[in-house]
Design a protein around this motif. Structure first.
Motif, PDB file in Angstrom:
ATOM      1  N   ARG A  39     -70.491 -88.749 -40.544  1.00 43.91           N
ATOM      2  CA  ARG A  39     -71.878 -88.163 -39.804  1.00 43.91           C
ATOM      3  C   ARG A  39     -71.798 -88.796 -38.393  1.00 43.91           C
ATOM      4  NH1 ARG A  39     -74.938 -84.269 -39.689  1.00 43.91           N
ATOM      5  NH2 ARG A  39     -77.561 -84.337 -39.173  1.00 43.91           N
ATOM      6  N   GLU A  40     -72.452 -90.687 -38.495  1.00 45.17           N
ATOM      7  CA  GLU A  40     -72.721 -91.048 -37.556  1.00 45.17           C
ATOM      8  C   GLU A  40     -71.338 -91.129 -36.004  1.00 45.17           C
ATOM      9  OE1 GLU A  40     -73.342 -95.308 -36.436  1.00 45.17           O
ATOM     10  OE2 GLU A  40     -73.605 -94.948 -37.869  1.00 45.17           O
ATOM     11  N   LYS A  41     -69.978 -90.575 -36.708  1.00 47.65           N
ATOM     12  CA  LYS A  41     -68.995 -90.797 -36.083  1.00 47.65           C
ATOM     13  C   LYS A  41     -68.802 -89.189 -35.232  1.00 47.65           C
ATOM     14  CE  LYS A  41     -68.088 -95.179 -36.789  1.00 47.65           C
ATOM     15  NZ  LYS A  41     -67.374 -95.799 -35.754  1.00 47.65           N
ATOM     16  N   ARG A  42     -69.313 -88.194 -36.211  1.00 47.65           N
ATOM     17  CA  ARG A  42     -69.282 -87.210 -35.665  1.00 47.65           C
ATOM     18  C   ARG A  42     -69.950 -86.419 -34.600  1.00 47.65           C
ATOM     19  NH1 ARG A  42     -67.606 -82.967 -41.064  1.00 47.65           N
ATOM     20  NH2 ARG A  42     -65.308 -82.796 -40.673  1.00 47.65           N
ATOM     21  N   MET A  43     -70.835 -87.696 -34.693  1.00 50.91           N
ATOM     22  CA  MET A  43     -73.044 -87.118 -34.181  1.00 50.91           C
ATOM     23  C   MET A  43     -71.706 -88.006 -32.731  1.00 50.91           C
ATOM     24  SD  MET A  43     -75.119 -86.237 -33.644  1.00 50.91           S
ATOM     25  CE  MET A  43     -76.845 -86.975 -32.317  1.00 50.91           C
ATOM     26  N   ASP A  44     -71.240 -89.293 -32.546  1.00 49.90           N
ATOM     27  CA  ASP A  44     -71.297 -89.774 -31.479  1.00 49.90           C
ATOM     28  C   ASP A  44     -69.855 -88.882 -30.315  1.00 49.90           C
ATOM     29  OD1 ASP A  44     -72.728 -91.710 -31.999  1.00 49.90           O
ATOM     30  OD2 ASP A  44     -71.445 -93.340 -32.871  1.00 49.90           O
ATOM     31  N   ALA A  45     -68.363 -88.426 -31.513  1.00 52.61           N
ATOM     32  CA  ALA A  45     -67.858 -87.760 -30.569  1.00 52.61           C
ATOM     33  C   ALA A  45     -68.008 -86.563 -29.904  1.00 52.61           C
ATOM     34  CB  ALA A  45     -66.224 -87.368 -31.823  1.00 52.61           C
ATOM     35  N   PHE A  46     -69.625 -85.636 -31.102  1.00 50.46           N
ATOM     36  CA  PHE A  46     -69.904 -84.461 -30.821  1.00 50.46           C
ATOM     37  C   PHE A  46     -70.888 -84.752 -29.553  1.00 50.46           C
ATOM     38  CE2 PHE A  46     -69.257 -82.116 -34.336  1.00 50.46           C
ATOM     39  CZ  PHE A  46     -68.074 -82.324 -35.212  1.00 50.46           C
ATOM     40  N   SER A  47     -71.326 -85.625 -29.536  1.00 47.77           N
ATOM     41  CA  SER A  47     -72.619 -85.461 -28.432  1.00 47.77           C
ATOM     42  C   SER A  47     -71.534 -85.995 -27.134  1.00 47.77           C
ATOM     43  CB  SER A  47     -73.601 -87.313 -28.263  1.00 47.77           C
ATOM     44  OG  SER A  47     -74.070 -86.312 -29.370  1.00 47.77           O
ATOM     45  N   GLU A  48     -70.801 -86.614 -27.043  1.00 50.71           N
ATOM     46  CA  GLU A  48     -69.874 -87.048 -25.728  1.00 50.71           C
ATOM     47  C   GLU A  48     -68.929 -85.850 -25.293  1.00 50.71           C
ATOM     48  OE1 GLU A  48     -66.255 -90.828 -24.737  1.00 50.71           O
ATOM     49  OE2 GLU A  48     -66.636 -90.338 -26.282  1.00 50.71           O
ATOM     50  N   LEU A  49     -68.186 -85.047 -26.081  1.00 52.37           N
ATOM     51  CA  LEU A  49     -67.866 -83.558 -26.000  1.00 52.37           C
ATOM     52  C   LEU A  49     -68.689 -82.780 -25.774  1.00 52.37           C
ATOM     53  CD1 LEU A  49     -65.392 -82.236 -25.301  1.00 52.37           C
ATOM     54  CD2 LEU A  49     -65.618 -81.456 -28.276  1.00 52.37           C
ATOM     55  N   SER A  50     -69.734 -82.713 -25.388  1.00 55.40           N
ATOM     56  CA  SER A  50     -71.288 -81.676 -25.328  1.00 55.40           C
ATOM     57  C   SER A  50     -71.224 -81.874 -23.865  1.00 55.40           C
ATOM     58  CB  SER A  50     -72.303 -81.774 -26.260  1.00 55.40           C
ATOM     59  OG  SER A  50     -71.719 -81.094 -27.613  1.00 55.40           O
ATOM     60  N   ARG A  51     -71.712 -83.346 -24.004  1.00 58.49           N
ATOM     61  CA  ARG A  51     -72.223 -83.863 -22.531  1.00 58.49           C
ATOM     62  C   ARG A  51     -70.881 -83.304 -21.753  1.00 58.49           C
ATOM     63  NH1 ARG A  51     -73.385 -88.522 -23.463  1.00 58.49           N
ATOM     64  NH2 ARG A  51     -71.117 -89.358 -22.862  1.00 58.49           N
ATOM     65  N   ALA A  74     -60.690 -85.703 -27.673  1.00 55.74           N
ATOM     66  CA  ALA A  74     -59.579 -86.542 -28.707  1.00 55.74           C
ATOM     67  C   ALA A  74     -60.761 -86.838 -30.345  1.00 55.74           C
ATOM     68  CB  ALA A  74     -59.024 -87.043 -27.997  1.00 55.74           C
ATOM     69  N   ARG A  75     -61.567 -87.619 -29.787  1.00 55.43           N
ATOM     70  CA  ARG A  75     -62.970 -88.396 -30.706  1.00 55.43           C
ATOM     71  C   ARG A  75     -63.293 -86.663 -31.645  1.00 55.43           C
ATOM     72  NH1 ARG A  75     -66.485 -92.267 -28.996  1.00 55.43           N
ATOM     73  NH2 ARG A  75     -67.111 -91.733 -31.231  1.00 55.43           N
ATOM     74  N   ALA A  76     -63.679 -85.872 -30.608  1.00 55.21           N
ATOM     75  CA  ALA A  76     -64.474 -84.600 -31.744  1.00 55.21           C
ATOM     76  C   ALA A  76     -63.060 -84.070 -32.613  1.00 55.21           C
ATOM     77  CB  ALA A  76     -65.105 -84.208 -30.622  1.00 55.21           C
ATOM     78  N   ILE A  77     -62.087 -83.415 -31.726  1.00 49.43           N
ATOM     79  CA  ILE A  77     -61.603 -82.820 -32.266  1.00 49.43           C
ATOM     80  C   ILE A  77     -60.383 -83.207 -33.351  1.00 49.43           C
ATOM     81  CG2 ILE A  77     -58.808 -81.605 -31.542  1.00 49.43           C
ATOM     82  CD1 ILE A  77     -59.574 -81.526 -29.031  1.00 49.43           C
ATOM     83  N   ILE A  78     -60.719 -84.659 -34.145  1.00 48.62           N
ATOM     84  CA  ILE A  78     -60.100 -85.049 -35.402  1.00 48.62           C
ATOM     85  C   ILE A  78     -60.725 -85.130 -36.528  1.00 48.62           C
ATOM     86  CG2 ILE A  78     -58.363 -86.405 -33.789  1.00 48.62           C
ATOM     87  CD1 ILE A  78     -59.873 -88.816 -34.370  1.00 48.62           C
ATOM     88  N   LEU A  79     -62.411 -84.877 -35.579  1.00 48.11           N
ATOM     89  CA  LEU A  79     -63.466 -84.497 -36.908  1.00 48.11           C
ATOM     90  C   LEU A  79     -63.946 -83.089 -36.752  1.00 48.11           C
ATOM     91  CD1 LEU A  79     -65.225 -87.849 -35.386  1.00 48.11           C
ATOM     92  CD2 LEU A  79     -63.908 -87.597 -37.703  1.00 48.11           C
ATOM     93  N   VAL A  80     -63.388 -82.222 -36.652  1.00 48.28           N
ATOM     94  CA  VAL A  80     -63.742 -80.981 -36.891  1.00 48.28           C
ATOM     95  C   VAL A  80     -62.723 -80.468 -37.411  1.00 48.28           C
ATOM     96  CG1 VAL A  80     -63.738 -78.484 -35.365  1.00 48.28           C
ATOM     97  CG2 VAL A  80     -64.729 -80.650 -33.814  1.00 48.28           C
TER      98      VAL A  80
END
Length: 142
Positions: A39-51, A74-80
């Motif tokens: 969840r922490e990794k997703r939060m970081d990656a999704f926040s960066e992608l959202s921005r 890429a970071r967010a995509i592998i966690l989606v």
């Protein structure tokens, strides 16, 4: 003799508690820890992608094109977990790059197209993607 029975009972009790701990509690704690980490990794990656999506990648002055944006995604995509969402992110980045090429006069608009129409579509799609990322984050399960 009573002391021996008492010590034996404590010994068996300690062994029983340790078996329960090893068989049930430790796997449960390990799973919870993994969920928390993910969840922490997703939060970081999704926040960066959202921005990046909502700011049209203009928050990064050194950003030169779609490959930098795909690297951020890429970071967010592998966690989606949702493959349709992954495709939408890819399409969004490609379409946004096309808008930038049009605005730099490196590509022409097709008949019936306008830069404003493309921008409006991208703006709406960015908002939808961010909302889906938010739902993905809230629904994190392993």
């Amino acid at each position: 003799m009573e002391l021996f029975k008492l010590v034996t009972a404590f010994g068996f009790g300690a062994i029983f508690v340790k078996v329960i701990d090893a068989a049930w509690i430790q796997p449960f704690l390990a799973k919870k820890e993994l969920q928390s980490w993910l969840r922490e990794k997703r939060m970081d990656a999704f926040s960066e992608l959202s921005r990046n999506l909502l700011a049209f990648s203009l928050e990064d002055k050194d950003n030169k094109g779609p490959f930098e944006n795909f690297a951020i995604a890429a970071r967010a995509i592998i966690l989606v977990d949702d493959e349709c969402l992954v495709k939408r992110i890819d399409q969004y980045i490609a379409k946004r790059d096309r808008l930038f090429r049009i605005s730099d006069n490196k590509e022409k608009l097709e008949e019936g197209e306008s830069g404003k129409k493309i921008y409006d579509e991208l703006y709406k799609e960015a908002r939808k993607i961010v909302m889906e990322l938010k739902l993905e984050l809230r629904g994190t399960r392993i």
